[in-house]
Design a protein around this motif. Structure first.
Motif, mmCIF file in Angstrom:
data_model
loop_
_atom_site.group_PDB
_atom_site.id
_atom_site.type_symbol
_atom_site.label_atom_id
_atom_site.label_comp_id
_atom_site.label_asym_id
_atom_site.label_seq_id
_atom_site.Cartn_x
_atom_site.Cartn_y
_atom_site.Cartn_z
ATOM 1 N N VAL A 152 74.735 51.110 -0.744
ATOM 2 C CA VAL A 152 73.507 51.197 0.054
ATOM 3 C C VAL A 152 72.552 52.198 -0.585
ATOM 4 C CG1 VAL A 152 72.531 51.797 2.296
ATOM 5 C CG2 VAL A 152 74.700 50.549 2.179
ATOM 6 N N ARG A 153 71.309 51.730 -0.818
ATOM 7 C CA ARG A 153 70.297 52.591 -1.416
ATOM 8 C C ARG A 153 69.216 52.975 -0.415
ATOM 9 N NH1 ARG A 153 72.851 54.907 -4.167
ATOM 10 N NH2 ARG A 153 71.158 55.697 -5.467
ATOM 11 N N SER A 154 69.012 52.156 0.605
ATOM 12 C CA SER A 154 68.017 52.529 1.619
ATOM 13 C C SER A 154 68.320 51.854 2.944
ATOM 14 C CB SER A 154 66.595 52.167 1.169
ATOM 15 O OG SER A 154 66.412 50.767 1.104
ATOM 16 N N VAL A 155 67.939 52.541 4.009
ATOM 17 C CA VAL A 155 68.015 52.014 5.375
ATOM 18 C C VAL A 155 66.634 52.168 5.993
ATOM 19 C CG1 VAL A 155 68.987 52.346 7.682
ATOM 20 C CG2 VAL A 155 70.466 52.535 5.662
ATOM 21 N N ALA A 229 66.717 57.045 3.933
ATOM 22 C CA ALA A 229 66.519 56.305 5.182
ATOM 23 C C ALA A 229 65.094 56.552 5.641
ATOM 24 C CB ALA A 229 67.511 56.758 6.252
ATOM 25 N N ASN A 230 64.343 55.475 5.807
ATOM 26 C CA ASN A 230 62.943 55.534 6.211
ATOM 27 C C ASN A 230 62.861 55.056 7.661
ATOM 28 O OD1 ASN A 230 60.193 55.468 6.434
ATOM 29 N ND2 ASN A 230 59.833 54.236 4.596
ATOM 30 N N LEU A 231 62.585 55.974 8.579
ATOM 31 C CA LEU A 231 62.718 55.705 10.010
ATOM 32 C C LEU A 231 61.434 56.073 10.744
ATOM 33 C CD1 LEU A 231 66.140 57.584 10.295
ATOM 34 C CD2 LEU A 231 65.809 55.174 9.675
ATOM 35 N N ASN A 246 69.632 48.010 2.700
ATOM 36 C CA ASN A 246 69.398 47.478 1.363
ATOM 37 C C ASN A 246 70.387 48.075 0.370
ATOM 38 O OD1 ASN A 246 66.811 46.053 2.071
ATOM 39 N ND2 ASN A 246 66.227 48.154 2.571
ATOM 40 N N GLY A 247 71.137 47.198 -0.298
ATOM 41 C CA GLY A 247 72.136 47.655 -1.245
ATOM 42 C C GLY A 247 71.893 47.142 -2.646
ATOM 43 N N ARG A 249 73.547 45.011 -4.254
ATOM 44 C CA ARG A 249 73.882 43.606 -4.438
ATOM 45 C C ARG A 249 73.474 42.733 -3.254
ATOM 46 N NH1 ARG A 249 78.681 45.952 -6.146
ATOM 47 N NH2 ARG A 249 79.839 45.136 -4.362
ATOM 48 N N GLY A 250 72.579 43.243 -2.415
ATOM 49 C CA GLY A 250 72.126 42.434 -1.289
ATOM 50 C C GLY A 250 71.539 43.287 -0.183
ATOM 51 N N ARG A 251 71.321 42.673 0.964
ATOM 52 C CA ARG A 251 70.748 43.399 2.086
ATOM 53 C C ARG A 251 71.135 42.715 3.390
ATOM 54 N NH1 ARG A 251 66.824 40.142 0.015
ATOM 55 N NH2 ARG A 251 65.447 39.022 1.478
ATOM 56 N N ILE A 252 71.053 43.481 4.461
ATOM 57 C CA ILE A 252 71.268 42.971 5.819
ATOM 58 C C ILE A 252 70.001 43.248 6.606
ATOM 59 C CG2 ILE A 252 72.560 43.289 7.967
ATOM 60 C CD1 ILE A 252 74.995 44.063 6.218
ATOM 61 N N VAL A 253 69.478 42.236 7.279
ATOM 62 C CA VAL A 253 68.229 42.362 8.022
ATOM 63 C C VAL A 253 68.464 42.014 9.489
ATOM 64 C CG1 VAL A 253 65.859 41.526 8.273
ATOM 65 C CG2 VAL A 253 66.852 41.800 5.987
ATOM 66 N N VAL A 254 68.080 42.931 10.362
ATOM 67 C CA VAL A 254 68.091 42.692 11.807
ATOM 68 C C VAL A 254 66.635 42.577 12.227
ATOM 69 C CG1 VAL A 254 68.866 43.486 14.060
ATOM 70 C CG2 VAL A 254 70.161 44.107 12.008
ATOM 71 N N ALA A 255 66.216 41.392 12.616
ATOM 72 C CA ALA A 255 64.795 41.141 12.846
ATOM 73 C C ALA A 255 64.259 41.848 14.085
ATOM 74 C CB ALA A 255 64.539 39.645 12.950
ATOM 75 N N ARG A 256 65.128 42.069 15.060
ATOM 76 C CA ARG A 256 64.646 42.653 16.322
ATOM 77 C C ARG A 256 65.810 43.284 17.081
ATOM 78 N NH1 ARG A 256 60.235 42.918 19.048
ATOM 79 N NH2 ARG A 256 60.313 43.299 21.281
ATOM 80 N N ASP A 257 65.467 44.325 17.846
ATOM 81 C CA ASP A 257 66.427 44.971 18.749
ATOM 82 C C ASP A 257 67.696 45.401 18.020
ATOM 83 O OD1 ASP A 257 64.627 44.447 20.795
ATOM 84 O OD2 ASP A 257 65.632 42.610 21.422
ATOM 85 N N PHE A 258 67.514 46.152 16.940
ATOM 86 C CA PHE A 258 68.662 46.520 16.097
ATOM 87 C C PHE A 258 69.694 47.357 16.836
ATOM 88 C CE2 PHE A 258 65.944 50.230 15.773
ATOM 89 C CZ PHE A 258 66.840 51.288 15.752
ATOM 90 N N PHE A 259 69.314 47.987 17.938
ATOM 91 C CA PHE A 259 70.242 48.857 18.656
ATOM 92 C C PHE A 259 71.145 48.080 19.606
ATOM 93 C CE2 PHE A 259 66.217 48.645 20.808
ATOM 94 C CZ PHE A 259 66.531 48.445 22.127
ATOM 95 N N HIS A 260 70.807 46.835 19.914
ATOM 96 C CA HIS A 260 71.742 45.952 20.639
ATOM 97 C C HIS A 260 71.483 44.502 20.222
ATOM 98 C CE1 HIS A 260 69.118 44.564 24.226
ATOM 99 N NE2 HIS A 260 68.328 45.177 23.375
ATOM 100 N N PRO A 261 71.700 44.214 18.944
ATOM 101 C CA PRO A 261 71.417 42.872 18.438
ATOM 102 C C PRO A 261 72.546 41.898 18.740
ATOM 103 C CG PRO A 261 72.297 44.203 16.680
ATOM 104 C CD PRO A 261 72.204 45.099 17.893
ATOM 105 N N ASP A 262 72.211 40.613 18.644
ATOM 106 C CA ASP A 262 73.262 39.600 18.724
ATOM 107 C C ASP A 262 73.329 38.794 17.425
ATOM 108 O OD1 ASP A 262 71.016 38.020 18.874
ATOM 109 O OD2 ASP A 262 71.399 37.295 20.911
#
Length: 333
Positions: A152-155, A229-231, A246-247, A249-262
């Motif tokens: 992981v390089r950035s959050v 981490a840019n917050l 963001n890593g 070799r890839g990334r994970i994206v939570v489009a909305r409501d990251f604190f209780h996502p589904d």
């Protein structure tokens, strides 16, 4: 303290506001694992109205009476965070286990005091960081730990809601621990620290309201590994409540409501994007943290592995650090 497995864990709720209502509703979803037996408020009238609304057998007109109720195993502290230290201390001193809403306290000193008290009394204590026990967030954490996106390089994470300025509103009032950071920014910071740990460097900038609490705040956490981490958090604008990890070799994206996502989208180099969806949270989303408390009490644990007290202290230290940089201080500090 071990709660017998043959009976429900008996809960008390301290405070009668909106989040207490939501938690009370969700406790019913635990079936025979939990029983809501008491509520406490500053007034008997408020406690009785809440008890009648939720079918609770005992309504206490003082916090002390709830804390002293011998039929309560654990108290959920649902007050505004300016009162968390006082309320949780009262319950711990009375020998009750405690689940305390977030932010855990106003500052690190208060948080350390609660943790020291709970450990000395050998009582269970946990911050109600529902994000950490959310199954989707746990899946994200596990994927990152397994190297799914490389190093992981950035959050990135933001949380903003539009709240018109009113001096007496708790979000704008320093006497009530107001400001975007503690109420909303706690989530982006907690998300970053879940994945990257405590930062080695903290930078921040904010616009303060006329009473001196932050209403629009940007935070940059730096790590000796080279990660950042840019917050951000805000009371001036509604945001998507987006997050990305963001890593190399890839990334994970939570489009909305990251604190209780589904759900989220996993992008891995050389692969098509993979949409990951988990079942929606039951009720209002508080069942996961309540069930974790039940599990811990039945196991005789004094803290949760998912929401460890040292992690809570680390989070509060970062929030203190941010407040120092933006110049927000609360009465009595």
């Amino acid at each position: 303290m071990t709660t017998a497995a043959h009976r429900p864990v008996r809960w008390g709720i301290l405070a009668t506001g909106g989040i207490a209502d939501a938690f009370a509703q969700d406790l019913r979803l635990l079936g025979d694992e939990a029983e809501l037996v008491a509520v406490g408020s500053r007034t008997a009238e408020s406690a009785r109205r809440f008890a009648d609304r939720h079918g609770i057998p005992r309504a206490h007109g003082t916090w002390q009476d709830l804390a002293d109720d011998p039929d309560v195993d654990v108290v959920y502290v649902a007050t505004p965070h300016s009162a968390h230290h006082a309320a949780a201390s009262l319950c711990l001193e009375a020998g009750r286990a405690v689940l305390c809403e977030k932010p855990f306290t106003l500052n690190l000193a208060q948080a350390q005091d609660l943790v020291t008290l709970a450990r000395r009394r050998e009582l269970f204590l946990m911050e109600a960081m529902w994000m950490y026990v959310n199954p989707t967030v746990r899946r994200i954490r596990d994927l990152v730990a397994d190297g799914a996106v490389g190093e992981v390089r950035s959050v990135h994470a933001d949380f903003g809601i539009a709240v018109p300025y009113a001096a007496a509103h708790r979000l704008h009032d320093p006497a009530q621990g107001g400001g975007a950071l503690l109420d909303l920014g706690v989530y982006p910071v907690a998300f970053a620290q879940l994945l990257l740990g405590a930062p080695d460097d903290v930078s921040a900038r904010a616009h303060l309201n006329p009473q001196g609490v932050d209403e629009n705040t940007g935070i940059l956490l730096g790590y000796d590994s080279g990660a950042v981490a840019n917050l951000s958090c805000s009371l001036t604008t509604a945001t998507s409540q987006y997050a990305a990890v963001n890593g190399t070799r890839g990334r994970i994206v939570v489009a909305r409501d990251f604190f209780h996502p589904d759900g989220f989208v996993l992008h891995r180099d050389g692969h098509d994007p993979e949409e990951v969806r988990l079942p929606a949270d039951p009720g209002n989303g508080y069942t996961h943290e309540a069930r974790e408390v039940v599990r811990c009490l039945r196991a005789g644990a004094t803290e949760s592995e998912l929401v460890p007290l040292d992690g809570t202290l680390s989070l509060m230290a970062t929030l203190d650090n941010v407040r120092d940089r933006i110049g927000v201080h609360y009465p009595g500090e």
